[in-house]
Motif scaffolding. Structure first.
Motif, PDB file in Angstrom:
ATOM      1  N   PRO A  12       5.103  74.005 126.776  1.00  0.00           N
ATOM      2  CA  PRO A  12       3.660  73.745 126.663  1.00  0.00           C
ATOM      3  C   PRO A  12       3.167  73.732 125.223  1.00  0.00           C
ATOM      4  CG  PRO A  12       4.083  75.855 127.741  1.00  0.00           C
ATOM      5  CD  PRO A  12       5.405  75.197 127.579  1.00  0.00           C
ATOM      6  N   LEU A  13       3.925  74.400 124.338  1.00  0.00           N
ATOM      7  CA  LEU A  13       3.466  74.440 122.946  1.00  0.00           C
ATOM      8  C   LEU A  13       4.269  73.488 122.062  1.00  0.00           C
ATOM      9  CD1 LEU A  13       2.665  78.249 122.618  1.00  0.00           C
ATOM     10  CD2 LEU A  13       1.092  76.361 123.014  1.00  0.00           C
ATOM     11  N   VAL A  31      -3.771  74.483 131.708  1.00  0.00           N
ATOM     12  CA  VAL A  31      -3.926  75.172 133.001  1.00  0.00           C
ATOM     13  C   VAL A  31      -3.623  76.660 132.826  1.00  0.00           C
ATOM     14  CG1 VAL A  31      -3.041  75.369 135.358  1.00  0.00           C
ATOM     15  CG2 VAL A  31      -3.521  73.119 134.399  1.00  0.00           C
ATOM     16  N   ALA A  32      -2.560  76.983 132.068  1.00  0.00           N
ATOM     17  CA  ALA A  32      -2.228  78.397 131.840  1.00  0.00           C
ATOM     18  C   ALA A  32      -3.403  79.094 131.142  1.00  0.00           C
ATOM     19  CB  ALA A  32      -0.956  78.510 130.992  1.00  0.00           C
ATOM     20  N   GLU A  33      -3.952  78.423 130.151  1.00  0.00           N
ATOM     21  CA  GLU A  33      -5.069  79.012 129.400  1.00  0.00           C
ATOM     22  C   GLU A  33      -6.276  79.271 130.310  1.00  0.00           C
ATOM     23  OE1 GLU A  33      -7.096  77.677 125.278  1.00  0.00           O
ATOM     24  OE2 GLU A  33      -7.258  76.242 126.909  1.00  0.00           O
ATOM     25  N   GLN A  34      -6.601  78.277 131.128  1.00  0.00           N
ATOM     26  CA  GLN A  34      -7.777  78.437 131.997  1.00  0.00           C
ATOM     27  C   GLN A  34      -7.530  79.481 133.081  1.00  0.00           C
ATOM     28  OE1 GLN A  34     -10.754  77.336 131.434  1.00  0.00           O
ATOM     29  NE2 GLN A  34     -10.102  76.107 129.688  1.00  0.00           N
ATOM     30  N   LEU A  35      -6.300  79.556 133.576  1.00  0.00           N
ATOM     31  CA  LEU A  35      -6.004  80.597 134.568  1.00  0.00           C
ATOM     32  C   LEU A  35      -6.184  81.975 133.930  1.00  0.00           C
ATOM     33  CD1 LEU A  35      -2.847  79.044 136.312  1.00  0.00           C
ATOM     34  CD2 LEU A  35      -5.066  79.472 137.404  1.00  0.00           C
ATOM     35  N   VAL A  44       5.042  81.439 131.053  1.00  0.00           N
ATOM     36  CA  VAL A  44       5.637  80.107 131.161  1.00  0.00           C
ATOM     37  C   VAL A  44       7.063  80.195 130.638  1.00  0.00           C
ATOM     38  CG1 VAL A  44       5.421  77.701 130.477  1.00  0.00           C
ATOM     39  CG2 VAL A  44       3.366  79.105 130.664  1.00  0.00           C
ATOM     40  N   PHE A  45       8.034  79.812 131.480  1.00  0.00           N
ATOM     41  CA  PHE A  45       9.439  79.912 131.081  1.00  0.00           C
ATOM     42  C   PHE A  45       9.991  78.525 130.788  1.00  0.00           C
ATOM     43  CE2 PHE A  45       8.608  83.465 134.103  1.00  0.00           C
ATOM     44  CZ  PHE A  45       8.507  84.444 133.113  1.00  0.00           C
ATOM     45  N   THR A  46      10.450  78.360 129.541  1.00  0.00           N
ATOM     46  CA  THR A  46      10.951  77.057 129.119  1.00  0.00           C
ATOM     47  C   THR A  46      12.231  77.240 128.301  1.00  0.00           C
ATOM     48  OG1 THR A  46      10.248  74.946 128.152  1.00  0.00           O
ATOM     49  CG2 THR A  46       9.584  76.918 126.964  1.00  0.00           C
ATOM     50  N   ARG A  47      12.908  76.129 128.033  1.00  0.00           N
ATOM     51  CA  ARG A  47      14.197  76.219 127.321  1.00  0.00           C
ATOM     52  C   ARG A  47      13.974  76.464 125.827  1.00  0.00           C
ATOM     53  NH1 ARG A  47      17.556  72.023 124.881  1.00  0.00           N
ATOM     54  NH2 ARG A  47      19.640  72.915 124.626  1.00  0.00           N
ATOM     55  N   ARG A  48      14.800  77.332 125.262  1.00  0.00           N
ATOM     56  CA  ARG A  48      14.712  77.596 123.824  1.00  0.00           C
ATOM     57  C   ARG A  48      15.672  76.688 123.075  1.00  0.00           C
ATOM     58  NH1 ARG A  48      16.387  82.560 120.117  1.00  0.00           N
ATOM     59  NH2 ARG A  48      14.957  82.079 118.421  1.00  0.00           N
ATOM     60  N   TRP A  49      15.167  75.977 122.100  1.00  0.00           N
ATOM     61  CA  TRP A  49      16.029  75.163 121.217  1.00  0.00           C
ATOM     62  C   TRP A  49      15.250  74.905 119.930  1.00  0.00           C
ATOM     63  CZ3 TRP A  49      14.918  70.021 119.651  1.00  0.00           C
ATOM     64  CH2 TRP A  49      13.794  69.443 120.252  1.00  0.00           C
ATOM     65  N   GLY A  50      15.973  74.438 118.900  1.00  0.00           N
ATOM     66  CA  GLY A  50      15.298  74.072 117.646  1.00  0.00           C
ATOM     67  C   GLY A  50      14.723  75.263 116.901  1.00  0.00           C
ATOM     68  N   VAL A  54      11.162  83.210 120.595  1.00  0.00           N
ATOM     69  CA  VAL A  54      11.410  83.517 122.009  1.00  0.00           C
ATOM     70  C   VAL A  54      10.078  83.641 122.738  1.00  0.00           C
ATOM     71  CG1 VAL A  54      12.346  85.240 123.615  1.00  0.00           C
ATOM     72  CG2 VAL A  54      13.588  84.677 121.522  1.00  0.00           C
ATOM     73  N   ARG A  55       9.105  84.231 122.060  1.00  0.00           N
ATOM     74  CA  ARG A  55       7.828  84.509 122.731  1.00  0.00           C
ATOM     75  C   ARG A  55       6.675  83.961 121.902  1.00  0.00           C
ATOM     76  NH1 ARG A  55       5.326  89.947 125.126  1.00  0.00           N
ATOM     77  NH2 ARG A  55       3.251  89.092 125.092  1.00  0.00           N
ATOM     78  N   GLN A  56       5.764  83.279 122.521  1.00  0.00           N
ATOM     79  CA  GLN A  56       4.619  82.732 121.780  1.00  0.00           C
ATOM     80  C   GLN A  56       3.405  82.699 122.716  1.00  0.00           C
ATOM     81  OE1 GLN A  56       5.461  78.885 120.030  1.00  0.00           O
ATOM     82  NE2 GLN A  56       3.493  78.774 119.011  1.00  0.00           N
ATOM     83  N   ASP A  57       2.292  83.232 122.241  1.00  0.00           N
ATOM     84  CA  ASP A  57       1.091  83.247 123.086  1.00  0.00           C
ATOM     85  C   ASP A  57       0.394  81.896 123.086  1.00  0.00           C
ATOM     86  OD1 ASP A  57       1.363  85.839 123.867  1.00  0.00           O
ATOM     87  OD2 ASP A  57       0.086  86.648 122.271  1.00  0.00           O
ATOM     88  N   ILE A  58      -0.059  81.473 124.250  1.00  0.00           N
ATOM     89  CA  ILE A  58      -0.971  80.319 124.334  1.00  0.00           C
ATOM     90  C   ILE A  58      -2.374  80.852 124.063  1.00  0.00           C
ATOM     91  CG2 ILE A  58      -1.956  78.574 125.885  1.00  0.00           C
ATOM     92  CD1 ILE A  58       0.751  78.609 127.408  1.00  0.00           C
ATOM     93  N   CYS A  59      -2.665  81.988 124.682  1.00  0.00           N
ATOM     94  CA  CYS A  59      -3.930  82.705 124.458  1.00  0.00           C
ATOM     95  C   CYS A  59      -3.723  84.082 125.063  1.00  0.00           C
ATOM     96  CB  CYS A  59      -5.096  81.970 125.137  1.00  0.00           C
ATOM     97  SG  CYS A  59      -4.947  81.955 126.934  1.00  0.00           S
ATOM     98  N   ASP A  60      -4.748  84.900 125.014  1.00  0.00           N
ATOM     99  CA  ASP A  60      -4.654  86.214 125.614  1.00  0.00           C
ATOM    100  C   ASP A  60      -4.439  86.035 127.121  1.00  0.00           C
ATOM    101  OD1 ASP A  60      -4.661  88.841 125.278  1.00  0.00           O
ATOM    102  OD2 ASP A  60      -6.834  89.113 125.512  1.00  0.00           O
ATOM    103  N   GLY A  61      -3.322  86.549 127.655  1.00  0.00           N
ATOM    104  CA  GLY A  61      -3.100  86.423 129.106  1.00  0.00           C
ATOM    105  C   GLY A  61      -2.195  85.272 129.501  1.00  0.00           C
TER     106      GLY A  61
END
Ligand code: F6P
Length: 415
Positions: A12-13, A31-35, A44-50, A54-61
């Motif tokens: 998502p990011l 959608v994650a942000e609004q939820l 949100v679980f996604t593949r790590r590459w590049g 490992v962890r990054q906030d979209i927003c609080d929550g």
């Protein structure tokens, strides 16, 4: 509620221009942000590459967690199948405590659906699925060019989609066309499908009903400005659009008018596929002697993107197949009517003659004719269309209402 999104290929990011970054990423992030704003917690679980965190906030929550799977570096979504179980295993181990209290597992696209299905079985949690795009519909319009079918792996994808649909407790369809395909082509149970469209951040896009002044400020001196944007992928139909350009240019010329088409040619560092497509576009434009009528652009900054949407008289979506068409609602939010493919979500979004037109991009004369209908209409009608487009974006496609409808779907599957 605690909601887990599974979407291995679609971060998502991801930044615009990264391979596989597209409407799905925007959808997941918003959608994650609004939820989260509604008080839910989303991971949100996604593949790590590049080398990403490992962890990054979209927003609080709402937080993205990235776990590796398969080889290093970028991996095409079509080649992820053999690695998906590894991704699920890693996620289940690292997120064991949080997932134990999750309310729902939501898979996005078939790779996300397959991993979400495995996780939901392991955890005994409700499964939701949003396809974002369906293999059968894509296969109807876009043939796999490889003799062994390894470019799109339609067989594997469609088999996986059927299994996920069969197992899911609820399915979110982005349009009526998608719901129809789910029931009629995949045999999905109509009772578990809800239509919830994609959305737009109406606050971020700049709404403008009078375009000329901004066109001049941006240095465009022709009478009309037409804009299209998207990944440099045959799926986006830019090559089809090129065929319609000379018809539009010539007809306008005989009416004493000029036009500029703004068309993407991909990132400055293109992949081999993007480079081949770029060459095909430039070659065809040269053959058709329309190079002067086109302003090619590489990657746009957010500000440039907003300005192009805002300045354009018309947005064009020439995809042979477009599952939803987030770009259309972005254009609407900018007060810009559209001419779009009738194949997929745009048929739900566009009301012909009111906020845009639908035309088959594989028929350049028909596509050009609708562009001309829009451009040559009397100014009062053109203004009405811009206002109608803007009103539709505001009233029908705001992310908070999209997220509220999705939260209802989570509630409905709680035991
Ligand atoms: O890979 C980029 C992407 O836009 C996804 O985010 C989206 O869901 C998908 O393409 C659609 O893919 P396909 O062309 O395989 O149907």
């Amino acid at each position: 509620m605690r909601i887990a999104f599974f979407c291995p290929h679609s971060d998502p990011l991801a930044a615009t221009g990264e391979p596989d970054a597209g409407g799905q990423c925007i959808y997941e992030a918003r959608v994650a942000e609004q939820l989260a704003r509604l008080g839910h917690e989303v991971r949100v679980f996604t593949r790590r590459w590049g080398g990403k965190a490992v962890r990054q906030d979209i927003c609080d929550g709402a937080t993205v967690f990235r776990y590796p799977m398969g080889p290093e570096g970028f991996l095409r979504k079509e080649d992820m199948g053999p690695h998906l179980a590894e991704f699920v295993e890693r996620t289940l181990i690292r997120q064991a405590t949080w997932l134990r209290h999750a309310s729902a597992i939501h898979g996005h696209y078939w790779d996300g659906g397959a991993t979400a299905l495995m996780a939901s079985l392991a955890l005994g949690k409700p499964l939701l699925f949003t396809s974002h795009s369906l293999g059968i519909l894509k296969r109807d319009r876009i043939t796999d060019p490889t003799p062994d079918g390894s470019r799109f792996r339609y067989d594997l994808r469609i088999r996986a989609e059927k299994k996920i649909l069969n197992a899911a407790d609820a399915v979110i369809a982005l349009s009526r066309t998608e719901r129809e395909a789910l029931t009629e082509r995949y045999g999905a149970n109509a009772g578990k499908i809800r239509i919830v469209p994609g959305g737009v951040d109406t606050g971020a896009f700049h709404l403008r009903l009078d375009k000329t002044e901004l066109q001049r400020e941006l240095g465009f001196t022709t009478d009309h400005l037409l804009f299209t944007v998207g990944r440099l992928d045959p799926r986006k139909g830019f090559l089809e659009l090129i065929e319609a350009v000379p018809i539009v240019v010539e007809t306008l010329r005989s009416a004493g008018k000029t036009v500029t088409f703004l068309i993407p040619i991909g990132p400055e560092q293109p992949s081999p596929d993007e480079l081949a497509y770029r060459h095909a576009l430039l070659r065809r434009a040269d053959e058709l002697r329309i190079t002067e009528d086109i302003r090619w652009f590489h990657r746009l900054s957010d500000e440039e993107l907003f300005q192009y949407y805002e300045a354009a008289d018309l947005f064009l979506c020439p995809s042979p197949y477009e599952p939803f068409g987030l770009v259309l609602v972005e254009a609407f939010a900018s007060g810009t009517p559209v001419v779009a493919t009738p194949h997929g979500g745009p048929a739900d979004i566009v009301e012909p003659g009111v906020d845009g037109y639908l035309a088959d991009p594989r028929d350049p004369a028909a596509f050009a004719a609708r562009i001309l209908d829009a451009l040559l209409a009397p100014e009062t009608q053109r203004r009405r269309m811009r206002a109608a487009a803007a009103e539709k974006a505001r009233s029908r496609y705001a992310w908070p209402s999209v997220a509220a409808a999705i939260a209802d779907a989570y509630r409905a599957v709680q035991p």
